[in-house]
Design an enzyme around this catalytic site. Structure first.
Site, PDB file in Angstrom:
ATOM      1  N   GLU A  27       0.828  -1.213   0.000  1.00 45.75           N
ATOM      2  CA  GLU A  27       0.000   0.000   0.000  1.00 45.75           C
ATOM      3  C   GLU A  27       0.858   1.257   0.000  1.00 45.75           C
ATOM      4  OE1 GLU A  27      -3.123   1.066   3.022  1.00 45.75           O
ATOM      5  OE2 GLU A  27      -3.392  -1.114   2.943  1.00 45.75           O
ATOM      6  N   HIS A  86       8.112  -0.068   6.207  1.00 43.37           N
ATOM      7  CA  HIS A  86       7.512   0.003   7.535  1.00 43.37           C
ATOM      8  C   HIS A  86       7.317  -1.393   8.090  1.00 43.37           C
ATOM      9  CE1 HIS A  86       4.364   0.117   4.444  1.00 43.37           C
ATOM     10  NE2 HIS A  86       3.589  -0.548   5.280  1.00 43.37           N
ATOM     11  N   HIS A 124       5.287  -3.671  10.626  1.00 43.62           N
ATOM     12  CA  HIS A 124       4.054  -3.747  11.413  1.00 43.62           C
ATOM     13  C   HIS A 124       4.352  -4.539  12.686  1.00 43.62           C
ATOM     14  CE1 HIS A 124       1.001  -2.655   8.227  1.00 43.62           C
ATOM     15  NE2 HIS A 124       1.944  -3.095   7.415  1.00 43.62           N
TER      16      HIS A 124
HETATM   17  P1  5GP Z   1       1.104  -1.936   3.706  1.00 44.17           P
HETATM   18  O1  5GP Z   1       1.791  -0.941   2.787  1.00 44.17           O
HETATM   19  O2  5GP Z   1       2.071  -2.551   4.685  1.00 44.17           O
HETATM   20  O3  5GP Z   1       0.317  -2.949   2.963  1.00 44.17           O
HETATM   21  O4  5GP Z   1       0.036  -1.138   4.561  1.00 44.17           O
HETATM   22  C1  5GP Z   1       0.201   0.198   4.935  1.00 44.17           C
HETATM   23  C2  5GP Z   1      -0.310   0.391   6.347  1.00 44.17           C
HETATM   24  O5  5GP Z   1      -0.196   1.778   6.653  1.00 44.17           O
HETATM   25  C3  5GP Z   1      -1.772  -0.002   6.578  1.00 44.17           C
HETATM   26  O6  5GP Z   1      -1.861  -0.855   7.704  1.00 44.17           O
HETATM   27  C4  5GP Z   1      -2.485   1.331   6.810  1.00 44.17           C
HETATM   28  O7  5GP Z   1      -3.527   1.246   7.745  1.00 44.17           O
HETATM   29  C5  5GP Z   1      -1.360   2.225   7.304  1.00 44.17           C
HETATM   30  N1  5GP Z   1      -1.545   3.611   6.921  1.00 44.17           N
HETATM   31  C6  5GP Z   1      -1.770   4.083   5.678  1.00 44.17           C
HETATM   32  N2  5GP Z   1      -1.897   5.420   5.693  1.00 44.17           N
HETATM   33  C7  5GP Z   1      -1.733   5.808   6.982  1.00 44.17           C
HETATM   34  C8  5GP Z   1      -1.746   7.090   7.635  1.00 44.17           C
HETATM   35  O8  5GP Z   1      -1.941   8.143   7.032  1.00 44.17           O
HETATM   36  N3  5GP Z   1      -1.541   7.088   8.983  1.00 44.17           N
HETATM   37  C9  5GP Z   1      -1.319   5.946   9.675  1.00 44.17           C
HETATM   38  N4  5GP Z   1      -1.111   6.052  11.012  1.00 44.17           N
HETATM   39  N5  5GP Z   1      -1.295   4.732   9.100  1.00 44.17           N
HETATM   40  C10 5GP Z   1      -1.502   4.669   7.763  1.00 44.17           C
END
Ligand code: 5GP
Length: 128
Positions: A87, A92, A94
């Protein structure tokens, strides 16, 4: 510039858990579980394994400290760790308090009030 760089720069608000010169940790806004935290290197790199080895090792070490603090605040079986990044193309980690396998699966989400996010970020940061 990634959304996480904007968060690190304070252009977008976040519930900050910890920060040093290299890393920024804050609560995920759409958490799998209470206490779900993201740890981000300030250096904007897309993929985890493209980080230089030193930053990678320090990211793991910083994440470990945060995970230990989360576990002191959130009753859980253990803290799970996952790196996805499909996403947001900015590395990052988790850190997710787990009760059962599905808590790591990004299927079931929990809704928290801003006051709960604030209290969680504060409680975790105080255990560091
Ligand atoms: P991934 O890239 O690991 O699939 O997911 C991105 C993660 O970042 C997701 O769990 C989403 O909820 C989190 N996320 C995306 N945008 C924001 C934001 O603006 N603020 C915060 N605190 N988390 C975010």
């Amino acid at each position: 510039m990634s959304i996480f760089t904007k968060i690190i720069n304070g252009e977008i608000p976040s519930y900050k858990v910890a920060e040093n010169d290299q890393f920024y940790a804050f609560l995920d806004i759409n958490p799998n579980a209470k206490g779900h935290t993201l740890v981000v290197p300030k250096k904007e790199v897309n993929k985890l394994f493209d980080l230089d080895e030193e930053t990678y090792n320090e990211l793991m070490s910083f994440s470990r400290r945060i995970a230990i603090a989360i576990e002191k605040v959130i009753p859980c079986e253990r803290i799970g760790m996952s790196v996805i990044g499909l996403e947001v193309p900015h590395v990052h980690v988790h850190l997710i308090p787990l009760q059962k396998m599905e808590d790591i699966q990004f299927i079931k989400k929990v809704t928290l009030h801003p006051s709960e996010f604030e209290a969680l970020a504060k409680a975790i940061s105080e255990k560091l």
